[in-house]
Design an enzyme around this catalytic site. Sequence first.
Site, PDB file in Angstrom:
ATOM      1  N   ARG A 137       0.811  -1.222   0.000  1.00 52.68           N
ATOM      2  CA  ARG A 137       0.000   0.000   0.000  1.00 52.68           C
ATOM      3  C   ARG A 137       0.840   1.266   0.000  1.00 52.68           C
ATOM      4  NH1 ARG A 137      -5.131  -0.680   3.801  1.00 52.68           N
ATOM      5  NH2 ARG A 137      -3.520  -0.667   5.369  1.00 52.68           N
ATOM      6  N   GLU A 148       6.320  -9.972  15.566  1.00 52.77           N
ATOM      7  CA  GLU A 148       5.887 -10.474  16.872  1.00 52.77           C
ATOM      8  C   GLU A 148       6.178 -11.969  16.993  1.00 52.77           C
ATOM      9  OE1 GLU A 148       1.908 -10.435  19.685  1.00 52.77           O
ATOM     10  OE2 GLU A 148       1.873  -9.458  17.733  1.00 52.77           O
TER      11      GLU A 148
END
Length: 170
Positions: free
Chosen positions: A58, A95
């Site tokens: 994006r 993560e």
Amino acid sequence: MDLRSLIRDVPNFPKEGVIFKDITLLLQNPDALKETTNTLFNLLNGQKIDKVVGMESRGFIFGPMLANKLNAGFVPIRKPGKLPSTTLSETYNLEYGTDTLEIHTDAIKKGDKVLVHDDVLATGGTANAACKLIERLGGEIVQCNFLIELTFLNGSSKINGYSIQSLIKY
């Protein structure tokens, strides 16, 4: 114009527990598209930019529009195996696990003034990796700018050595 009203929350996308910030309504509105591009451009306060770097995928939306307004080149940073020529890579922690970004080795010249752009600043890993790639090629980062910043994820802490600008903060 209230750009925030053109960003919808999509719960549990792309995975359970995530609330995705969907910008497609903003992109469909010509006035909002123009205002967003102009406002992102104005965040630079007239600074000289040679290259705008956008991260997959994006960052490829507003990045080229900003490059056009700045009379600068556009450089895509992509996931591994997507760029056709010689690349430089940077692996970074997520993560759970790692990811990697790549840039063409000839995309940034020593001393190029660079704007780093992406649609969202979340945890900061992608932006940090992009900054490292640019600096390894000799580029000078003028600013990192984002359409949206998710402040509760504290991603700006991973790129705190740079000027950071965001249009909308959550």
